[in-house]
Motif scaffolding. Structure first.
Motif, mmCIF file in Angstrom:
data_model
loop_
_atom_site.group_PDB
_atom_site.id
_atom_site.type_symbol
_atom_site.label_atom_id
_atom_site.label_comp_id
_atom_site.label_asym_id
_atom_site.label_seq_id
_atom_site.Cartn_x
_atom_site.Cartn_y
_atom_site.Cartn_z
ATOM 1 N N LEU A 87 82.411 -55.737 -77.026
ATOM 2 C CA LEU A 87 82.570 -55.369 -75.625
ATOM 3 C C LEU A 87 84.048 -55.323 -75.238
ATOM 4 N N GLU A 88 84.807 -56.310 -75.684
ATOM 5 C CA GLU A 88 86.233 -56.333 -75.370
ATOM 6 C C GLU A 88 86.940 -55.115 -75.969
ATOM 7 N N ASP A 89 86.606 -54.773 -77.220
ATOM 8 C CA ASP A 89 87.207 -53.600 -77.861
ATOM 9 C C ASP A 89 86.816 -52.312 -77.141
ATOM 10 N N LEU A 90 85.566 -52.250 -76.672
ATOM 11 C CA LEU A 90 85.121 -51.066 -75.939
ATOM 12 C C LEU A 90 85.897 -50.919 -74.634
ATOM 13 N N VAL A 91 86.079 -52.025 -73.921
ATOM 14 C CA VAL A 91 86.829 -51.982 -72.668
ATOM 15 C C VAL A 91 88.286 -51.598 -72.933
ATOM 16 N N ARG A 92 88.865 -52.119 -74.013
ATOM 17 C CA ARG A 92 90.235 -51.737 -74.379
ATOM 18 C C ARG A 92 90.332 -50.231 -74.600
ATOM 19 N N THR A 93 89.396 -49.687 -75.369
ATOM 20 C CA THR A 93 89.389 -48.248 -75.634
ATOM 21 C C THR A 93 89.245 -47.454 -74.344
ATOM 22 N N LEU A 94 88.404 -47.947 -73.439
ATOM 23 C CA LEU A 94 88.199 -47.268 -72.156
ATOM 24 C C LEU A 94 89.496 -47.208 -71.360
ATOM 25 N N PHE A 95 90.183 -48.339 -71.236
ATOM 26 C CA PHE A 95 91.405 -48.352 -70.436
ATOM 27 C C PHE A 95 92.512 -47.507 -71.058
ATOM 28 N N LEU A 96 92.594 -47.487 -72.381
ATOM 29 C CA LEU A 96 93.574 -46.624 -73.035
ATOM 30 C C LEU A 96 93.275 -45.156 -72.725
ATOM 31 N N ASP A 128 70.930 -52.697 -63.832
ATOM 32 C CA ASP A 128 70.241 -51.460 -64.156
ATOM 33 C C ASP A 128 70.199 -51.273 -65.658
ATOM 34 N N GLY A 129 69.616 -50.160 -66.099
ATOM 35 C CA GLY A 129 69.421 -49.949 -67.522
ATOM 36 C C GLY A 129 70.715 -49.952 -68.298
ATOM 37 N N SER A 130 71.781 -49.362 -67.740
ATOM 38 C CA SER A 130 73.051 -49.323 -68.443
ATOM 39 C C SER A 130 73.557 -50.727 -68.734
ATOM 40 N N ILE A 131 73.387 -51.631 -67.760
ATOM 41 C CA ILE A 131 73.867 -52.996 -67.939
ATOM 42 C C ILE A 131 73.058 -53.705 -69.006
ATOM 43 N N LEU A 132 71.750 -53.523 -68.975
ATOM 44 C CA LEU A 132 70.916 -54.157 -69.975
ATOM 45 C C LEU A 132 71.283 -53.688 -71.368
ATOM 46 N N GLU A 133 71.613 -52.413 -71.528
ATOM 47 C CA GLU A 133 71.999 -51.896 -72.829
ATOM 48 C C GLU A 133 73.368 -52.431 -73.237
ATOM 49 N N LEU A 134 74.283 -52.575 -72.295
ATOM 50 C CA LEU A 134 75.597 -53.118 -72.605
ATOM 51 C C LEU A 134 75.501 -54.547 -73.131
ATOM 52 N N SER A 135 74.477 -55.272 -72.719
ATOM 53 C CA SER A 135 74.361 -56.671 -73.101
ATOM 54 C C SER A 135 74.103 -56.861 -74.585
ATOM 55 N N VAL A 136 73.736 -55.810 -75.307
ATOM 56 C CA VAL A 136 73.499 -55.962 -76.748
ATOM 57 C C VAL A 136 74.805 -56.055 -77.515
ATOM 58 N N LEU A 137 75.934 -55.684 -76.893
ATOM 59 C CA LEU A 137 77.224 -55.766 -77.561
ATOM 60 C C LEU A 137 77.687 -57.216 -77.630
ATOM 61 N N ALA A 174 79.527 -44.850 -79.498
ATOM 62 C CA ALA A 174 78.603 -45.193 -80.582
ATOM 63 C C ALA A 174 79.270 -46.063 -81.639
ATOM 64 N N ALA A 175 80.590 -45.982 -81.748
ATOM 65 C CA ALA A 175 81.301 -46.766 -82.746
ATOM 66 C C ALA A 175 81.174 -48.265 -82.510
ATOM 67 N N TYR A 176 80.773 -48.644 -81.300
ATOM 68 C CA TYR A 176 80.677 -50.066 -80.964
ATOM 69 C C TYR A 176 79.266 -50.613 -81.110
ATOM 70 N N GLY A 177 78.347 -49.800 -81.608
ATOM 71 C CA GLY A 177 76.999 -50.272 -81.880
ATOM 72 C C GLY A 177 76.032 -49.991 -80.751
ATOM 73 N N GLY A 178 74.732 -50.014 -81.064
ATOM 74 C CA GLY A 178 73.701 -49.802 -80.057
ATOM 75 C C GLY A 178 73.411 -48.337 -79.833
ATOM 76 N N ASP A 179 72.487 -48.064 -78.916
ATOM 77 C CA ASP A 179 72.058 -46.717 -78.606
ATOM 78 C C ASP A 179 72.904 -46.168 -77.459
ATOM 79 N N ARG A 183 80.671 -61.099 -70.109
ATOM 80 C CA ARG A 183 79.369 -60.599 -70.534
ATOM 81 C C ARG A 183 78.250 -61.120 -69.633
ATOM 82 N N TYR A 184 78.559 -61.349 -68.369
ATOM 83 C CA TYR A 184 77.526 -61.808 -67.438
ATOM 84 C C TYR A 184 76.655 -60.616 -67.057
#
Length: 473
Positions: free
Chosen positions: A346-355, A332-341, A462-467, A393-394
């Motif tokens: 992406l790893e740093d974003l996931v780390r921040t999420l789990f914290l 879906d759109g969210s996944i397509l947008e995530l692919s720009v990281l 937003a700190a991780y880039g992209g829209d 990043r699949y």
């Protein structure tokens, strides 16, 4: 003047079985139209298979054509597919480097059984593991370099990779050849007013009533993206009406969603949606043949005397089977947008999420390439537990091999109670089945987007880039 009476044979012919003669005629003299996912497949197959597929398409001459929407989606997703392909090298390298440790763990477990039997038998004989070279250090020495040849071959394969998104000095030969192949064969984009009307028709009328194609994409991030398949469809119909292709239109796609295909109620595809066949006849006056790439190659071999080896067809079909086993065909759109990281982002974003979800980070493997991406402690559990996390990043289907890889990692990490695999795409049914039998949790792109919305602010993302506003809000 009185209207001619409606005749079932003509007005509803699409609901009858498609005749083999029509298929053969379309292959031999009709318009051949590859979807964007077919063009992207050139990056997925091996060199020999790719050359054969190129030869088939290049031999079509003026009969080959793509809608503007196909060219747009190919250009939009090309880099993502290249990155996904490169990620497989990373995963394979990790698996090879971890394999020696896994083998030693298995050997030590077997040797431990012997030690336990010695204790039970209360034998007085001395048996020292180091003296018989069965201690861990000796096993490591004996197995050191056993997979060196495989690592060398992997390095050579990666160097042969056709293109690399972070290496602008390396030309993308696949893209250049596709560009040459499609030169002068790409349709025009719709004018803004026409595009607006078509998008409105898709999202306001066709999709709510599940009129194919494209209604399965209704939840994408904006109306234009949601209407992508319908835009393609209308561009194809418009072109078919203006060119002399009375022999028919062959649309080749790896999209297996039910807004393109009709199944038998048991998940097996039996043919294109009759509504599509009928609409093509009503609006363009030609027959539609919908086919996968593997079936097209089979047809090209039979009807066009094209030289396509059975190995190439099998390789393409295996890739199609893997893709079709996912829970959903398109991200879906969210996944397509995530692919720009990038990987690190992406790893740093996931780390921040789990914290933010209440986990705390623990020290990982001293060599990051040998261990998991993240080692966390679940502070929310009744008894805090250690969990390893792998980030993929699949953008499409996560295979079962990724679950197997993580299970191997769990055996090497002390005191691990579970694992989490986070992917920005979908997950194959095989991967789900394997994970369900173990302590591995799978988080696909759709769930990841929901978790990001629930636990992180837009400013944090937003700190991780992209829209981020489009990506997660």
């Amino acid at each position: 003047m009185a209207r001619e009476p409606i005749d079932l044979h003509s007005a509803f012919a699409a609901w009858s079985t498609q005749k083999e003669e029509a298929r053969q005629r379309a292959f031999q003299a009709g318009l051949i139209v590859p979807d964007a996912n077919i063009l992207l497949a050139f990056y997925e197959v091996g060199t020999t298979a790719r050359e054969e597929v190129f030869s088939v398409f290049e031999a079509l001459g003026s009969r080959l054509w793509v809608p503007h929407q196909v060219a747009l989606e190919f250009s939009r997703n090309r880099k993502r597919v290249v990155i996904e392909r490169l990620s497989r090298f990373k995963d394979a390298r990790r698996s090879l480097k971890a394999a020696t440790g896994e083998a030693i763990d298995f050997l030590e477990a077997a040797i431990d059984q012997v030690l336990k039997l010695r204790d039970r038998n209360r034998t007085a004989r001395e048996w020292n593991l180091s003296s018989v070279e069965l201690d861990r250090e000796s096993l490591e020495k004996r197995l050191d370099g056993v997979l060196a040849a495989a690592l060398i071959e992997l390095d050579l394969l990666e160097k042969e990779h056709d293109t690399h998104p972070s290496r602008p000095d390396r030309a993308d030969e696949i893209f250049d050849r596709i560009s040459t192949m499609l030169s002068g064969k790409i349709g025009d984009a719709f004018e803004v007013a026409d595009l607006r009307a078509i998008v409105e028709e898709a999202v306001s009328f066709r999709y709510p009533n599940q009129i194919p194609p494209g209604y399965r994409d209704a939840k994408k991030e904006n109306a234009v993206r949601a209407a992508g398949d319908y835009i393609l469809w209308r561009q194809l119909i418009s072109h078919a009406r203006t060119v002399d292709m009375s022999a028919g239109v062959v649309l080749i796609t790896s999209d297996v969603k039910p807004d393109w295909w009709l199944d038998d109620g048991k998940g097996r595809i039996v043919g294109p949606r009759p509504e599509l066949v009928q609409e093509m006849r009503d609006l363009a006056g030609v027959d539609l043949v919908l086919t996968s790439l593997s079936d097209f190659l089979d047809g090209a071999s039979s009807y066009l005397a094209a030289r396509v080896s059975s190995e190439t067809v099998q390789q393409v079909r295996a890739a199609e089977d893997e893709a079709s086993s996912s829970s959903d065909g398109e991200p879906d759109g969210s996944i397509l947008e995530l692919s720009v990281l990038g990987w690190r982002e992406l790893e740093d974003l996931v780390r921040t999420l789990f914290l933010a979800m209440g986990y705390s980070e623990m020290e990982g493997h001293p060599n990051p390439s040998m261990g998991p991406d993240l080692v966390l402690r679940d502070e929310n559990a009744l008894f805090p537990t250690k969990v390893i996390v792998e980030v993929k990043r699949y953008a499409h289907s996560l295979p079962s091999s990724a679950v197997q890889q993580v299970l191997g990692m769990m055996m090497q990490e002390p005191d691990v109670s579970g694992a989490i695999i986070v992917t920005i795409g979908t997950v194959t049914n095989q991967a789900k089945a394997l994970a369900s039998k173990s302590s591995v949790r799978l988080i696909d792109g759709a769930e990841l987007a929901k978790l990001l919305r629930a636990h992180l602010s837009i400013d944090a993302v937003a700190a991780y880039g992209g829209d981020s506003d489009k990506r997660f809000s």
